[in-house]
Design an enzyme around this catalytic site. Structure first.
Site, PDB file in Angstrom:
ATOM      1  N   ASP A  80      -0.546  -3.515   1.080  1.00 11.24           N
ATOM      2  CA  ASP A  80       0.035  -3.100   2.362  1.00 11.24           C
ATOM      3  C   ASP A  80       1.369  -2.387   2.106  1.00 11.24           C
ATOM      4  OD1 ASP A  80       0.727  -2.838   5.020  1.00 11.24           O
ATOM      5  OD2 ASP A  80       1.383  -4.921   5.249  1.00 11.24           O
TER       6      ASP A  80
ATOM      7  N   PHE B  31       2.741  -5.607  -2.205  1.00 10.56           N
ATOM      8  CA  PHE B  31       3.697  -5.173  -1.171  1.00 10.56           C
ATOM      9  C   PHE B  31       3.720  -6.263  -0.090  1.00 10.56           C
ATOM     10  CE2 PHE B  31       1.557  -1.263  -2.712  1.00 10.56           C
ATOM     11  CZ  PHE B  31       2.615  -0.495  -3.171  1.00 10.56           C
TER      12      PHE B  31
ATOM     13  N   ASP C 231       6.088  -8.235  -4.738  1.00  8.95           N
ATOM     14  CA  ASP C 231       6.986  -7.393  -3.954  1.00  8.95           C
ATOM     15  C   ASP C 231       8.175  -6.996  -4.815  1.00  8.95           C
ATOM     16  OD1 ASP C 231       7.092  -6.796  -0.753  1.00  8.95           O
ATOM     17  OD2 ASP C 231       9.102  -6.767  -1.608  1.00  8.95           O
TER      18      ASP C 231
ATOM     19  N   ALA D 245       5.474  -2.418  -7.395  1.00 11.94           N
ATOM     20  CA  ALA D 245       4.056  -2.728  -7.162  1.00 11.94           C
ATOM     21  C   ALA D 245       3.134  -1.975  -8.123  1.00 11.94           C
ATOM     22  CB  ALA D 245       3.683  -2.414  -5.719  1.00 11.94           C
TER      23      ALA D 245
ATOM     24  N   CYS E  63       0.701   2.310   7.231  1.00 14.97           N
ATOM     25  CA  CYS E  63       1.457   2.342   8.489  1.00 14.97           C
ATOM     26  C   CYS E  63       2.041   3.737   8.720  1.00 14.97           C
ATOM     27  CB  CYS E  63       2.549   1.282   8.490  1.00 14.97           C
ATOM     28  SG  CYS E  63       3.720   1.435   7.134  1.00 14.97           S
TER      29      CYS E  63
END
Length: 396
Positions: A301, A230, A252, A281, A341
């Site tokens: 990530d 990612f 990606d 991914a 996140c």
């Protein structure tokens, strides 16, 4: 001066939290009569507690679950050019102390006193995400202040934020000042050069928040084979190569993002040790395992798998799956960095999901480092959502 509208809390609402700095009023905490429901989104109002005592000045959006956002503790504050200039100057002063070059998050929403507003600075250009109606109504004022106080000559409005639809706002990008950069902007961080696409890229073009975690990874990577999954524009891979990695692979789903990563590798003089692999991914992780690939450092990530509380359980399962598929690719004694996140998946939940995934892969790990967003993404102690980014590094 005409009288301000009032947003009043219900008698049992938690006024104490607001007095102590919590910046939001939820719709179910406020008295929503016909007059309140009729207010135009972005209207300013005086916030009162159940006893009609003023608590501050809020912006109201009757269409949102967050009906009120606190702008100022002073109920008589004027939200004018001078108000914007004071707050932006304060934010700018801190960033200029932290960073030697003008590439950083300048405004981190509530944490910098601007609810729903994100501004990333790329040299002479600011990319703004106005994710709340009150900002949208004052874009001219904001643009003027950015030109005068920060000294930029280009301001771009990025309307891709998911929050905009919740606020009833459009998804139209615009140039508010100057002209669009004709090419991606080179940004130097941690010894590597990244290419930021300010017009067609994800979010504002680059993720400044991962800067300290990139640096930690670079420190682990001397002499290492590195896999960055990612990877967007090569965040962890390019930092690792600058830190002395012998080889790095960026994975990606976006060909455009990988093309920018390749450009960044060229600008950094790292192309001989860098390769990209486009694809989903999860599919690529499974394929690499079948190929028997091994890496000394693996970083994952992913995007926010748990962007809200209703998505939490599903999101945690996705984080567990990432860890389960990534762990077998880490060589004995190597390192696995996992990031989230999602503000809904707080640190202990994310850490536990990651550890479960590693265990299910038949590996054991020790946590050696926990990382967060850089200081240009300050955390507001009263608002957990402002500290959304977390990364956990395991030695397997």
């Amino acid at each position: 001066m005409k009288e301000m509208p009032i947003l009043r809390l219900k008698p049992k609402a938690n006024a104490r939290a607001l007095r102590h700095g919590f910046p939001w009023v939820y719709a179910n905490e406020a008295v929503t009569d016909r007059r309140t429901k009729g207010l135009v989104p972005g209207t300013l109002a005086v916030l009162e507690d159940g006893e009609r005592r003023p608590l501050g000045l809020v912006t109201v959006n009757p269409k949102s679950k967050i009906i009120g956002r606190v702008l100022d503790r002073d109920p008589e504050a004027q939200i004018d050019k001078a108000w914007f200039a004071r707050r932006i100057s304060k934010a700018l002063d801190m960033r200029e102390r932290l960073y030697h070059t003008p590439f950083y998050r300048l405004i981190h929403a509530e944490s910098d006193g601007f609810p729903g507003l994100v501004i990333d600075r790329f040299g002479q250009t600011c990319v703004i995400q106005p994710n709340a109606a009150w900002v949208e109504l004052r874009l001219d004022l904001l643009t003027e202040v950015l030109a005068e106080v920060v000294g930029v000559n280009c301001v771009i409005k990025n309307a891709s934020g998911r929050a905009r639809s919740l606020e009833g706002l459009d998804d139209q990008n615009a140039v508010l000042l100057g002209s669009l950069p004709s090419a991606p902007v080179p940004v130097e961080m941690n010894g590597a050069t990244y290419m930021a696409d300010l017009t067609g890229g994800q979010k504002t073009g680059l993720f400044f928040d991962q800067r300290p975690n990139h640096a930690f990874t670079a420190g682990l990577s001397n002499g290492a084979r590195v896999l960055d999954v990612f990877s967007h524009v090569g965040g962890f891979a390019l930092a690792a190569l600058a830190g002395g990695a012998t080889h790095a692979t960026s994975v990606d789903g976006s060909a455009a993002a990988l093309a920018l990563a390749q450009q960044g590798a060229e600008q950094s003089g790292l192309t001989d040790r860098f390769e990209t692999r486009q694809g989903d991914a999860f599919d690529v992780l499974e394929a690499l395992a079948q190929e028997g690939a091994q890496f000394d450092v693996v970083i994952c990530d992913p995007p926010a798998f748990a962007p809200s509380k209703p998505a939490l359980e599903k999101g945690l399962r996705a984080y567990e799956r990432v860890a389960r598929l990534a762990a077998p690719l880490v060589a004995e004694g190597g390192y696995l960095g996992l990031c989230s996140c999602s503000h809904a998946a707080e640190l202990s939940l994310f850490r536990n999901a990651s550890a479960r995934g590693i265990g299910r892969a038949g590996r054991r790990g020790q946590i050696i480092h926990t990382g967060f967003a850089g200081p240009d993404h300050p955390l507001m102690p009263q608002l957990a959502e402002s500290g959304y980014l977390k990364s956990v590094f395991f030695r397997l």
